[in-house]
Design a protein around this motif. Structure first.
Motif, PDB file in Angstrom:
ATOM      1  N   ALA A  41      13.818  -0.830  12.663  1.00 43.18           N
ATOM      2  CA  ALA A  41      13.244   0.626  13.042  1.00 43.18           C
ATOM      3  C   ALA A  41      12.619   1.356  11.910  1.00 43.18           C
ATOM      4  O   ALA A  41      12.944   1.035  10.802  1.00 43.18           O
ATOM      5  N   GLY A  42      12.026   2.236  12.103  1.00 39.05           N
ATOM      6  CA  GLY A  42      11.199   2.855  11.028  1.00 39.05           C
ATOM      7  C   GLY A  42       9.701   2.923  10.880  1.00 39.05           C
ATOM      8  O   GLY A  42       9.224   3.513  10.002  1.00 39.05           O
ATOM      9  N   VAL A  43       9.166   2.163  11.856  1.00 40.68           N
ATOM     10  CA  VAL A  43       7.652   1.908  11.693  1.00 40.68           C
ATOM     11  C   VAL A  43       6.802   3.333  11.657  1.00 40.68           C
ATOM     12  O   VAL A  43       7.551   4.315  12.337  1.00 40.68           O
ATOM     13  N   GLY A  44       5.920   3.381  11.214  1.00 36.26           N
ATOM     14  CA  GLY A  44       5.169   4.801  10.995  1.00 36.26           C
ATOM     15  C   GLY A  44       3.901   4.753  10.554  1.00 36.26           C
ATOM     16  O   GLY A  44       3.463   3.641  10.193  1.00 36.26           O
ATOM     17  N   GLU A  45       3.147   5.615  10.422  1.00 41.00           N
ATOM     18  CA  GLU A  45       1.791   5.908   9.929  1.00 41.00           C
ATOM     19  C   GLU A  45       1.339   5.866   8.520  1.00 41.00           C
ATOM     20  O   GLU A  45       2.231   6.595   7.938  1.00 41.00           O
ATOM     21  N   ALA A  46       0.277   5.238   8.167  1.00 43.50           N
ATOM     22  CA  ALA A  46       0.038   5.177   6.860  1.00 43.50           C
ATOM     23  C   ALA A  46      -1.377   5.651   6.874  1.00 43.50           C
ATOM     24  O   ALA A  46      -2.406   5.571   7.744  1.00 43.50           O
ATOM     25  N   VAL A  47      -1.939   6.563   5.771  1.00 47.40           N
ATOM     26  CA  VAL A  47      -3.048   7.298   5.610  1.00 47.40           C
ATOM     27  C   VAL A  47      -3.738   6.678   4.452  1.00 47.40           C
ATOM     28  O   VAL A  47      -2.980   6.478   3.440  1.00 47.40           O
ATOM     29  N   VAL A  48      -4.915   7.245   4.348  1.00 45.51           N
ATOM     30  CA  VAL A  48      -5.900   6.998   2.722  1.00 45.51           C
ATOM     31  C   VAL A  48      -4.861   7.753   1.768  1.00 45.51           C
ATOM     32  O   VAL A  48      -4.582   8.932   2.146  1.00 45.51           O
ATOM     33  N   GLY A  49      -4.606   7.065   0.706  1.00 46.63           N
ATOM     34  CA  GLY A  49      -3.657   7.726  -0.385  1.00 46.63           C
ATOM     35  C   GLY A  49      -2.452   7.292  -0.207  1.00 46.63           C
ATOM     36  O   GLY A  49      -1.876   7.680  -1.624  1.00 46.63           O
ATOM     37  N   ASP A  50      -1.766   6.833   0.654  1.00 43.35           N
ATOM     38  CA  ASP A  50      -0.420   6.541   0.814  1.00 43.35           C
ATOM     39  C   ASP A  50      -0.154   5.271  -0.166  1.00 43.35           C
ATOM     40  O   ASP A  50      -0.918   4.177  -0.373  1.00 43.35           O
ATOM     41  N   GLU A  51       0.953   5.349  -1.026  1.00 44.65           N
ATOM     42  CA  GLU A  51       1.221   4.237  -1.651  1.00 44.65           C
ATOM     43  C   GLU A  51       2.631   3.570  -0.945  1.00 44.65           C
ATOM     44  O   GLU A  51       3.645   4.126  -0.805  1.00 44.65           O
ATOM     45  N   LEU A  52       2.309   2.179  -0.959  1.00 44.36           N
ATOM     46  CA  LEU A  52       3.612   1.565  -0.160  1.00 44.36           C
ATOM     47  C   LEU A  52       4.149   0.701  -1.006  1.00 44.36           C
ATOM     48  O   LEU A  52       3.278  -0.211  -1.635  1.00 44.36           O
ATOM     49  N   GLU A  53       5.509   0.354  -1.198  1.00 43.12           N
ATOM     50  CA  GLU A  53       6.383  -0.394  -1.948  1.00 43.12           C
ATOM     51  C   GLU A  53       7.205  -1.177  -1.189  1.00 43.12           C
ATOM     52  O   GLU A  53       8.104  -0.582  -0.410  1.00 43.12           O
ATOM     53  N   GLY A  54       7.145  -2.385  -1.379  1.00 40.42           N
ATOM     54  CA  GLY A  54       8.365  -3.177  -0.789  1.00 40.42           C
ATOM     55  C   GLY A  54       9.282  -3.859  -1.612  1.00 40.42           C
ATOM     56  O   GLY A  54       8.944  -4.460  -2.762  1.00 40.42           O
ATOM     57  N   PHE A  55      10.700  -3.645  -1.011  1.00 39.67           N
ATOM     58  CA  PHE A  55      11.753  -4.184  -1.812  1.00 39.67           C
ATOM     59  C   PHE A  55      12.681  -5.290  -1.156  1.00 39.67           C
ATOM     60  O   PHE A  55      12.824  -5.026  -0.013  1.00 39.67           O
ATOM     61  N   MET A  56      13.072  -6.246  -1.973  1.00 40.91           N
ATOM     62  CA  MET A  56      14.099  -6.835  -1.594  1.00 40.91           C
ATOM     63  C   MET A  56      15.409  -6.704  -2.271  1.00 40.91           C
ATOM     64  O   MET A  56      15.041  -7.057  -3.731  1.00 40.91           O
ATOM     65  N   ASP A  57      16.411  -6.378  -1.677  1.00 44.21           N
ATOM     66  CA  ASP A  57      17.629  -5.885  -2.563  1.00 44.21           C
ATOM     67  C   ASP A  57      16.850  -4.606  -3.403  1.00 44.21           C
ATOM     68  O   ASP A  57      16.542  -3.658  -3.088  1.00 44.21           O
ATOM     69  N   ASP A  58      17.212  -4.810  -4.602  1.00 45.51           N
ATOM     70  CA  ASP A  58      16.370  -3.815  -5.796  1.00 45.51           C
ATOM     71  C   ASP A  58      15.181  -4.239  -6.551  1.00 45.51           C
ATOM     72  O   ASP A  58      14.712  -3.416  -7.233  1.00 45.51           O
ATOM     73  N   GLN A  59      14.777  -5.411  -6.127  1.00 47.29           N
ATOM     74  CA  GLN A  59      13.552  -5.905  -6.740  1.00 47.29           C
ATOM     75  C   GLN A  59      12.117  -5.472  -6.063  1.00 47.29           C
ATOM     76  O   GLN A  59      12.079  -5.976  -4.747  1.00 47.29           O
ATOM     77  N   SER A  60      11.168  -4.965  -6.601  1.00 48.77           N
ATOM     78  CA  SER A  60      10.045  -4.780  -6.171  1.00 48.77           C
ATOM     79  C   SER A  60       9.163  -5.973  -5.757  1.00 48.77           C
ATOM     80  O   SER A  60       8.901  -6.688  -6.992  1.00 48.77           O
ATOM     81  N   LEU A  61       8.774  -6.115  -4.569  1.00 48.99           N
ATOM     82  CA  LEU A  61       7.932  -7.291  -4.406  1.00 48.99           C
ATOM     83  C   LEU A  61       6.447  -7.156  -4.264  1.00 48.99           C
ATOM     84  O   LEU A  61       5.731  -8.152  -4.414  1.00 48.99           O
ATOM     85  N   PHE A  62       6.091  -5.979  -3.639  1.00 48.84           N
ATOM     86  CA  PHE A  62       4.702  -5.694  -3.819  1.00 48.84           C
ATOM     87  C   PHE A  62       4.542  -4.231  -3.856  1.00 48.84           C
ATOM     88  O   PHE A  62       5.514  -3.424  -3.529  1.00 48.84           O
ATOM     89  N   ALA A  63       3.189  -3.645  -4.076  1.00 45.11           N
ATOM     90  CA  ALA A  63       2.777  -2.313  -4.273  1.00 45.11           C
ATOM     91  C   ALA A  63       1.276  -2.112  -3.926  1.00 45.11           C
ATOM     92  O   ALA A  63       0.572  -2.856  -4.212  1.00 45.11           O
ATOM     93  N   LEU A  64       1.149  -1.384  -2.940  1.00 42.20           N
ATOM     94  CA  LEU A  64      -0.434  -1.084  -2.769  1.00 42.20           C
ATOM     95  C   LEU A  64      -0.865   0.157  -2.286  1.00 42.20           C
ATOM     96  O   LEU A  64       0.279   1.215  -2.037  1.00 42.20           O
ATOM     97  N   GLU A  65      -1.816   0.683  -2.436  1.00 40.95           N
ATOM     98  CA  GLU A  65      -2.370   2.065  -2.145  1.00 40.95           C
ATOM     99  C   GLU A  65      -3.333   1.810  -1.036  1.00 40.95           C
ATOM    100  O   GLU A  65      -4.238   0.800  -1.114  1.00 40.95           O
ATOM    101  N   VAL A  66      -3.026   2.724  -0.069  1.00 40.03           N
ATOM    102  CA  VAL A  66      -4.095   2.500   1.096  1.00 40.03           C
ATOM    103  C   VAL A  66      -5.518   3.348   0.669  1.00 40.03           C
ATOM    104  O   VAL A  66      -5.461   4.622   0.485  1.00 40.03           O
ATOM    105  N   LYS A  67      -6.650   2.865   0.598  1.00 41.04           N
ATOM    106  CA  LYS A  67      -7.714   3.231   0.162  1.00 41.04           C
ATOM    107  C   LYS A  67      -8.739   3.688   1.387  1.00 41.04           C
ATOM    108  O   LYS A  67      -8.832   3.130   2.610  1.00 41.04           O
TER     109      LYS A  67
END
Length: 203
Positions: free
Chosen positions: A177-203
């Motif tokens: 649960a928790g899906v939602g909208e992303a817009v231009v300029g948003d920064e998204l970062e994914g973690f497993m436990d406390d480790q960041s595995l990806f980061a991206l910006e919506v351009k």
């Protein structure tokens, strides 16, 4: 290389989209061109006005197989990561209302994001993997593999009854649960436990 995706694998997510909780995995696919390549920018697609993120655990297939028994399925994947199944929600809603396939909403170029791979052998318990997505430094999704309706091993076995799985194939195992909208300029970062595995910006 094939990208398999499991829909509605968390009961709370099925409920938030007003979908029935399935009694077997809901499977759809994305083509190889859906995978966002490393160091490639992610651009907001022109054909949607409602882009949604869906954070998921992703499995990497390491052995070719077909008709795999669940008790042997753990031998067919060697790593897990966190990814995003980007969805054009407005298009998906329209397609679902018409009873049509979802590909236009789910399978477009660069709609599948995958982070750094973590070897399965490096996990304390693959059936209790914590993961999370942050949008602009704020937590928007979190999940744990123990809450999945269908486990990693069951999913691999189930898919193999219909499709051969091959080395390099990916399986997106479903979003909490928790899906939602992303817009231009948003920064998204994914973690497993406390480790960041990806980061991206919506351009």
């Amino acid at each position: 290389m094939k990208i398999f995706c499991v829909g509605r694998n968390y009961a709370d997510h099925a409920k938030e989209l007003k979908n029935e909780i399935p009694d077997e995995p809901v499977i759809f696919m994305k083509p190889k061109s859906a995978l966002l390549q490393p160091h490639t920018p992610f651009y907001y697609p022109e054909f949607t006005n409602e882009l949604h993120y869906e954070c998921e655990l992703v499995l990497r297939i390491a052995k070719n197989g077909k008709y795999i028994q669940e008790k042997f399925a753990n031998k067919y994947y060697d790593a897990v990561s966190v990814g995003i199944d980007f969805t054009a929600r407005d298009i998906q809603t329209e397609l679902k209302q018409k009873g049509l396939p979802w590909e236009k909403a789910k399978a477009w170029d660069n709609s599948a994001v995958v982070g750094k791979w973590i070897p399965i052998t490096g996990l304390k318990n693959k059936n209790a993997v914590n993961f999370a997505l942050y949008k602009n430094k704020e937590l928007v999704q979190q999940g744990n593999s123990e809450d999945m309706l269908f486990s990693f091993d069951y999913i691999v076995s189930y898919i193999s009854n219909f499709f051969s799985i091959n080395i390099g194939d990916l399986i997106f195992t479903g979003t909490p649960a928790g899906v939602g909208e992303a817009v231009v300029g948003d920064e998204l970062e994914g973690f497993m436990d406390d480790q960041s595995l990806f980061a991206l910006e919506v351009k």
